[in-house]
Scaffold this motif. Sequence first.
Motif, PDB file in Angstrom:
ATOM      1  N   LEU A  79       0.837  -1.201   0.000  1.00 17.26           N
ATOM      2  CA  LEU A  79       0.000   0.000   0.000  1.00 17.26           C
ATOM      3  C   LEU A  79       0.869   1.247   0.000  1.00 17.26           C
ATOM      4  CD1 LEU A  79      -2.522  -1.194   2.719  1.00 17.26           C
ATOM      5  CD2 LEU A  79      -2.849  -1.219   0.234  1.00 17.26           C
ATOM      6  N   PRO A  80       0.341   2.362  -0.503  1.00 16.27           N
ATOM      7  CA  PRO A  80       1.100   3.611  -0.455  1.00 16.27           C
ATOM      8  C   PRO A  80       1.581   3.885   0.966  1.00 16.27           C
ATOM      9  CG  PRO A  80      -0.849   3.909  -1.807  1.00 16.27           C
ATOM     10  CD  PRO A  80      -0.974   2.555  -1.155  1.00 16.27           C
ATOM     11  N   GLY A  81       2.846   4.255   1.070  1.00 18.07           N
ATOM     12  CA  GLY A  81       3.439   4.551   2.371  1.00 18.07           C
ATOM     13  C   GLY A  81       4.167   3.376   3.000  1.00 18.07           C
ATOM     14  N   GLY A  99       5.082   4.599  -3.236  1.00 19.28           N
ATOM     15  CA  GLY A  99       4.439   5.872  -3.498  1.00 19.28           C
ATOM     16  C   GLY A  99       2.948   5.724  -3.711  1.00 19.28           C
ATOM     17  N   ASP A 100       2.301   6.833  -3.945  1.00 25.68           N
ATOM     18  CA  ASP A 100       0.836   6.815  -4.114  1.00 25.68           C
ATOM     19  C   ASP A 100       0.415   6.788  -5.581  1.00 25.68           C
ATOM     20  OD1 ASP A 100       1.315   9.376  -5.019  1.00 25.68           O
ATOM     21  OD2 ASP A 100       0.285  10.365  -3.370  1.00 25.68           O
ATOM     22  N   ARG A 102       1.124   8.890  -7.972  1.00 23.42           N
ATOM     23  CA  ARG A 102       1.020  10.182  -8.656  1.00 23.42           C
ATOM     24  C   ARG A 102       2.333  10.605  -9.227  1.00 23.42           C
ATOM     25  NH1 ARG A 102      -1.707  13.898  -4.349  1.00 23.42           N
ATOM     26  NH2 ARG A 102      -1.411  12.236  -2.899  1.00 23.42           N
TER      27      ARG A 102
END
Length: 102
Positions: A79-81, A99-100, A102
């Motif tokens: 997951l992001p993070g 990352g997320d 983006r």
Amino acid sequence: GKGFDHSAVCGPLHPVSRVGHLLQGSIRLSVNGEVKQDADLQDMIWGIPEQISIVSRSMELKPGDLIYSGTPAGVGPLLPGDVCVVEIEGLGKLTTTIGDGR
């Protein structure tokens, strides 16, 4: 799968002339401090020299080429993070944060 942008993170390259062909040693992945994958290089179906031999039969390999060879048990979603730490005994560790997108 590793089929998305920036998914094939790679640490420093270690020339065989300096480290040899690693035949055994711990390979481990931790996510957010929790060990998710923990195996030994000697548990691979084919060792590093055999993998190079097999791949080189069907394509030309040049210095710097990378061979991605599968993964130990324990694969799961990220997951992001999430902070991932990969360690290979004798080669050091690599830390990356997901990352997320983006």
